[in-house]
Design a protein around this motif. Structure first.
Motif, PDB file in Angstrom:
ATOM      1  N   PHE A  81     -11.862  61.622  15.708  1.00  0.00           N
ATOM      2  CA  PHE A  81     -11.958  62.443  16.923  1.00  0.00           C
ATOM      3  C   PHE A  81     -13.413  62.785  17.223  1.00  0.00           C
ATOM      4  CE2 PHE A  81     -12.458  66.952  18.143  1.00  0.00           C
ATOM      5  CZ  PHE A  81     -12.112  66.840  19.466  1.00  0.00           C
ATOM      6  N   LEU A  82     -14.193  63.004  16.161  1.00  0.00           N
ATOM      7  CA  LEU A  82     -15.588  63.386  16.383  1.00  0.00           C
ATOM      8  C   LEU A  82     -16.433  62.209  16.828  1.00  0.00           C
ATOM      9  CD1 LEU A  82     -16.372  65.789  13.455  1.00  0.00           C
ATOM     10  CD2 LEU A  82     -15.911  66.302  15.806  1.00  0.00           C
ATOM     11  N   VAL A  83     -16.152  61.004  16.306  1.00  0.00           N
ATOM     12  CA  VAL A  83     -17.076  59.902  16.570  1.00  0.00           C
ATOM     13  C   VAL A  83     -16.653  59.034  17.747  1.00  0.00           C
ATOM     14  CG1 VAL A  83     -17.767  59.817  14.171  1.00  0.00           C
ATOM     15  CG2 VAL A  83     -15.994  58.301  14.980  1.00  0.00           C
ATOM     16  N   ALA A  84     -15.406  59.135  18.198  1.00  0.00           N
ATOM     17  CA  ALA A  84     -14.974  58.247  19.272  1.00  0.00           C
ATOM     18  C   ALA A  84     -15.677  58.623  20.570  1.00  0.00           C
ATOM     19  CB  ALA A  84     -13.457  58.336  19.445  1.00  0.00           C
ATOM     20  N   ARG A  85     -16.135  57.601  21.300  1.00  0.00           N
ATOM     21  CA  ARG A  85     -16.848  57.889  22.538  1.00  0.00           C
ATOM     22  C   ARG A  85     -15.902  57.927  23.732  1.00  0.00           C
ATOM     23  NH1 ARG A  85     -20.225  59.008  19.259  1.00  0.00           N
ATOM     24  NH2 ARG A  85     -22.452  58.967  19.702  1.00  0.00           N
ATOM     25  N   GLU A  86     -14.875  57.069  23.719  1.00  0.00           N
ATOM     26  CA  GLU A  86     -13.904  57.144  24.796  1.00  0.00           C
ATOM     27  C   GLU A  86     -13.052  58.390  24.607  1.00  0.00           C
ATOM     28  OE1 GLU A  86     -14.409  54.436  23.077  1.00  0.00           O
ATOM     29  OE2 GLU A  86     -14.805  52.764  24.424  1.00  0.00           O
ATOM     30  N   PRO A  87     -12.902  59.210  25.635  1.00  0.00           N
ATOM     31  CA  PRO A  87     -12.158  60.465  25.479  1.00  0.00           C
ATOM     32  C   PRO A  87     -10.702  60.246  25.099  1.00  0.00           C
ATOM     33  CG  PRO A  87     -13.435  60.497  27.488  1.00  0.00           C
ATOM     34  CD  PRO A  87     -13.513  59.114  26.975  1.00  0.00           C
ATOM     35  N   VAL A  88     -10.112  59.143  25.559  1.00  0.00           N
ATOM     36  CA  VAL A  88      -8.706  58.914  25.221  1.00  0.00           C
ATOM     37  C   VAL A  88      -8.564  58.621  23.729  1.00  0.00           C
ATOM     38  CG1 VAL A  88      -6.732  57.468  25.707  1.00  0.00           C
ATOM     39  CG2 VAL A  88      -8.248  58.109  27.533  1.00  0.00           C
ATOM     40  N   TYR A  89      -9.502  57.853  23.169  1.00  0.00           N
ATOM     41  CA  TYR A  89      -9.449  57.581  21.731  1.00  0.00           C
ATOM     42  C   TYR A  89      -9.674  58.865  20.935  1.00  0.00           C
ATOM     43  CZ  TYR A  89      -9.644  52.633  22.837  1.00  0.00           C
ATOM     44  OH  TYR A  89      -9.372  51.391  23.319  1.00  0.00           O
ATOM     45  N   ALA A  90     -10.566  59.713  21.433  1.00  0.00           N
ATOM     46  CA  ALA A  90     -10.785  60.983  20.757  1.00  0.00           C
ATOM     47  C   ALA A  90      -9.515  61.826  20.756  1.00  0.00           C
ATOM     48  CB  ALA A  90     -11.923  61.738  21.435  1.00  0.00           C
ATOM     49  N   ALA A  91      -8.798  61.808  21.879  1.00  0.00           N
ATOM     50  CA  ALA A  91      -7.543  62.558  21.943  1.00  0.00           C
ATOM     51  C   ALA A  91      -6.520  61.976  20.976  1.00  0.00           C
ATOM     52  CB  ALA A  91      -7.004  62.552  23.367  1.00  0.00           C
ATOM     53  N   LEU A  92      -6.537  60.648  20.812  1.00  0.00           N
ATOM     54  CA  LEU A  92      -5.596  60.041  19.861  1.00  0.00           C
ATOM     55  C   LEU A  92      -5.954  60.428  18.427  1.00  0.00           C
ATOM     56  CD1 LEU A  92      -4.892  56.531  21.324  1.00  0.00           C
ATOM     57  CD2 LEU A  92      -3.488  58.562  21.347  1.00  0.00           C
ATOM     58  N   GLY A  93      -7.253  60.494  18.112  1.00  0.00           N
ATOM     59  CA  GLY A  93      -7.650  60.959  16.788  1.00  0.00           C
ATOM     60  C   GLY A  93      -7.210  62.381  16.536  1.00  0.00           C
ATOM     61  N   PHE A  94      -7.327  63.214  17.573  1.00  0.00           N
ATOM     62  CA  PHE A  94      -6.859  64.603  17.449  1.00  0.00           C
ATOM     63  C   PHE A  94      -5.355  64.648  17.199  1.00  0.00           C
ATOM     64  CE2 PHE A  94      -5.058  68.299  19.623  1.00  0.00           C
ATOM     65  CZ  PHE A  94      -5.634  69.300  18.877  1.00  0.00           C
ATOM     66  N   ALA A  95      -4.616  63.780  17.898  1.00  0.00           N
ATOM     67  CA  ALA A  95      -3.169  63.741  17.685  1.00  0.00           C
ATOM     68  C   ALA A  95      -2.836  63.321  16.262  1.00  0.00           C
ATOM     69  CB  ALA A  95      -2.521  62.791  18.687  1.00  0.00           C
ATOM     70  N   THR A  96      -3.594  62.375  15.719  1.00  0.00           N
ATOM     71  CA  THR A  96      -3.379  61.964  14.326  1.00  0.00           C
ATOM     72  C   THR A  96      -3.590  63.133  13.376  1.00  0.00           C
ATOM     73  OG1 THR A  96      -4.251  59.817  14.937  1.00  0.00           O
ATOM     74  CG2 THR A  96      -4.058  60.293  12.604  1.00  0.00           C
ATOM     75  N   ALA A  97      -4.679  63.860  13.596  1.00  0.00           N
ATOM     76  CA  ALA A  97      -4.965  65.003  12.723  1.00  0.00           C
ATOM     77  C   ALA A  97      -3.856  66.045  12.817  1.00  0.00           C
ATOM     78  CB  ALA A  97      -6.306  65.620  13.099  1.00  0.00           C
ATOM     79  N   VAL A  98      -3.373  66.311  14.035  1.00  0.00           N
ATOM     80  CA  VAL A  98      -2.354  67.353  14.195  1.00  0.00           C
ATOM     81  C   VAL A  98      -1.026  66.909  13.595  1.00  0.00           C
ATOM     82  CG1 VAL A  98      -0.980  68.532  15.927  1.00  0.00           C
ATOM     83  CG2 VAL A  98      -3.424  68.490  16.123  1.00  0.00           C
ATOM     84  N   LEU A  99      -0.688  65.628  13.744  1.00  0.00           N
ATOM     85  CA  LEU A  99       0.585  65.172  13.177  1.00  0.00           C
ATOM     86  C   LEU A  99       0.541  65.213  11.651  1.00  0.00           C
ATOM     87  CD1 LEU A  99       1.624  62.295  15.561  1.00  0.00           C
ATOM     88  CD2 LEU A  99       2.577  64.562  15.340  1.00  0.00           C
ATOM     89  N   SER A 100      -0.597  64.854  11.056  1.00  0.00           N
ATOM     90  CA  SER A 100      -0.698  64.950   9.601  1.00  0.00           C
ATOM     91  C   SER A 100      -0.629  66.403   9.148  1.00  0.00           C
ATOM     92  CB  SER A 100      -1.995  64.320   9.127  1.00  0.00           C
ATOM     93  OG  SER A 100      -2.152  63.071   9.702  1.00  0.00           O
ATOM     94  N   THR A 101      -1.208  67.292   9.952  1.00  0.00           N
ATOM     95  CA  THR A 101      -1.107  68.710   9.633  1.00  0.00           C
ATOM     96  C   THR A 101       0.347  69.175   9.678  1.00  0.00           C
ATOM     97  OG1 THR A 101      -3.254  68.937  10.641  1.00  0.00           O
ATOM     98  CG2 THR A 101      -2.067  70.939  10.205  1.00  0.00           C
ATOM     99  N   CYS A 102       1.120  68.595  10.613  1.00  0.00           N
ATOM    100  CA  CYS A 102       2.544  68.922  10.666  1.00  0.00           C
ATOM    101  C   CYS A 102       3.248  68.466   9.391  1.00  0.00           C
ATOM    102  CB  CYS A 102       3.188  68.270  11.869  1.00  0.00           C
ATOM    103  SG  CYS A 102       2.743  69.046  13.402  1.00  0.00           S
ATOM    104  N   GLY A 103       2.842  67.315   8.857  1.00  0.00           N
ATOM    105  CA  GLY A 103       3.418  66.879   7.590  1.00  0.00           C
ATOM    106  C   GLY A 103       3.116  67.853   6.472  1.00  0.00           C
ATOM    107  N   ILE A 104       1.887  68.370   6.457  1.00  0.00           N
ATOM    108  CA  ILE A 104       1.532  69.353   5.435  1.00  0.00           C
ATOM    109  C   ILE A 104       2.373  70.611   5.605  1.00  0.00           C
ATOM    110  CG2 ILE A 104      -0.347  70.830   4.654  1.00  0.00           C
ATOM    111  CD1 ILE A 104      -2.192  68.510   5.290  1.00  0.00           C
ATOM    112  N   MET A 105       2.601  71.007   6.855  1.00  0.00           N
ATOM    113  CA  MET A 105       3.428  72.194   7.092  1.00  0.00           C
ATOM    114  C   MET A 105       4.862  71.972   6.611  1.00  0.00           C
ATOM    115  SD  MET A 105       2.193  73.370  10.830  1.00  0.00           S
ATOM    116  CE  MET A 105       0.537  73.902  11.141  1.00  0.00           C
ATOM    117  N   PHE A 106       5.378  70.766   6.822  1.00  0.00           N
ATOM    118  CA  PHE A 106       6.706  70.451   6.298  1.00  0.00           C
ATOM    119  C   PHE A 106       6.734  70.629   4.787  1.00  0.00           C
ATOM    120  CE2 PHE A 106       8.412  68.123  10.026  1.00  0.00           C
ATOM    121  CZ  PHE A 106       9.678  68.649   9.971  1.00  0.00           C
TER     122      PHE A 106
END
Lengths: 259, 163
Positions: A81-106
């Motif tokens: 999310f930090l290094v991607a230059r295209e904003p859509v790719y950055a948003a996808l990286g953010f989604a990856t981080a949030v979904l993995s965080t959901c796994g940790i919450m589970f």
């Protein structure tokens, strides 16, 4: 509740992964900017080294391999999310981080929160952000997408803050289990027989720690939410209403004859 | 419960928070700055849930639900603000709003950006022709094929009169 804080110590295994992670961020963002495969490979290697260091030098390894994997995937998503230059790719990286965080919450037995985070963040927020991104999207990358403001300074600030957090957390030399909190009788994982009696508090106080179960049921969460924290729920609803009104008022198109 | 998991998850929450902080400090697009804020909030949520598991009650989870609610409110307001800001200047750059800051800060001129290849650099054309603001076009001016200057038209007029 006795926390025995010892003097925070500088450990090599504590600082090395953080410095390596910051280095990986800088290498990757410069590699993406210059489209240099060597720099990106060096960044990925540095990130993997950071993870290996963090696992190997942790006070003791995590019991669950799944938890470790989720942490690594979430951190990788954050860095992409930090290094991607295209904003859509950055948003996808953010989604990856949030979904993995959901796994940790589970895995931390916060089932309702994992589902709610998945729906609110990965569902609603990401979609709305993507809508706004496409509303403002140009055909090519803009200067403000490509250029960063002082990434080295930002990485240094983040690394120092992370080292401080790690020192504070690991300085507590084994966090002791807390005694039951009797001030919120409905919020405990184990309920006494009769909640309305004053013996409930005495029951909670005499409850041995080993017999306390993990707070994992959504019914228990709802019971705690609508008894102990009813005012907070009402206030949150009021804040949501105010935010809705404010968003509608702000997003309105200004009047044509306003001059 | 083993407390090393608590420690490691607290550190992981710190990692997410610091990643969001770095993104907030270094990014320039308004939307990505707000996504960085959301990442910081999710790090805080991980912390709260870890403490809920550690204390074995629901208080941390309830606080995390409150964080989620405030994050939703913040996203709604922030997107409305971003849309209204975009309507004014047609850019998502946060530097476009630098004139809201103090005026004593010197402006740093931007260096040209090279992203991979040189496809983003365009040649600069020298200005040609008449500037209509400096020399207004006369009302009886007629453009012809050879040129646009007044002398050319007068010369052709002379030639035609001689003939």
């Amino acid at each position: 509740m006795d926390y025995q804080f010892t003097e925070p110590t500088w450990q090599l295994g504590m600082i090395t992964p953080i410095v390596l992670g910051a280095l990986a961020y800088l290498l990757l963002q410069h590699g993406v900017l210059a489209k240099s495969k060597q720099l990106m490979a060096a960044g990925v290697i540095s990130f993997c080294g950071a993870i290996v260091f963090a696992i190997g030098f942790a006070p003791s390894t995590m019991e669950s391999v799944m938890l470790m994997c989720f942490c690594s995937i979430a951190t990788a998503g954050g860095i992409s999310f930090l290094v991607a230059r295209e904003p859509v790719y950055a948003a996808l990286g953010f989604a990856t981080a949030v979904l993995s965080t959901c796994g940790i919450m589970f895995m931390q037995s916060a089932l309702f929160l994992a589902a709610a985070t998945m729906i609110v963040y990965a569902g609603a927020t990401i979609i709305i952000f993507l809508f706004v991104l496409m509303f403002a999207q140009q055909t090519q990358l803009r200067t403000y997408d490509v250029q960063l403001t002082h990434p080295v300074v930002a990485a240094a600030i983040g690394a120092v803050l992370l080292i401080t957090i790690t020192m504070c957390v690991t300085g507590a030399k084994g966090i002791k289990l807390a005694s039951p909190d009797a001030s919120r009788p409905y919020s405990g994982a184990v309920l006494p027989e009769d909640l309305r009696s004053s013996a409930a508090i005495d029951f909670l106080k005499t409850q041995p720690i080993e017999s306390m179960s993990v707070p994992g049921t959504t019914a228990g969460l709802g019971r705690s939410l609508y008894t102990d924290y009813l005012i907070a729920v009402e206030l949150a609803g009021a804040v949501l209403l105010v935010a809705t009104i404010g968003a509608i008022a702000l997003a309105q198109r200004p009047a044509e004859n306003l001059s | 419960m083993n407390d090393t998991i608590t420690q490691n998850l607290l550190v992981f929450g710190g990692v997410l928070f610091c990643a969001g902080l770095v993104g907030f400090l270094s990014r320039r697009s308004l939307i990505l700055m707000f996504l960085s804020l959301e990442m910081m909030l999710s790090g805080v949520s991980v912390n709260l849930i870890t403490f809920a598991r550690h204390h074995q009650n629901y208080q941390g989870q309830i606080l995390a639900i409150m964080v989620l609610t405030i994050a939703a409110c913040e996203a709604a307001i922030a997107l409305a603000l971003v849309v209204s800001l975009y309507r004014r200047k047609a850019t998502l750059d946060v530097k476009a709003w630098d004139d809201l800051s103090e005026t004593i800060i010197p402006k740093v001129s931007e260096s040209p950006v090279r992203f991979g290849d040189a496809a983003m650099e365009f040649p600069i054309l020298t200005p040609a022709g008449l500037d209509p603001l400096e020399r207004p076009v006369p009302s009886d001016f007629e453009a012809n094929e050879s040129g646009t200057a007044d002398k050319v038209s007068t010369r052709t007029h002379e030639v035609s009169s001689h003939a």
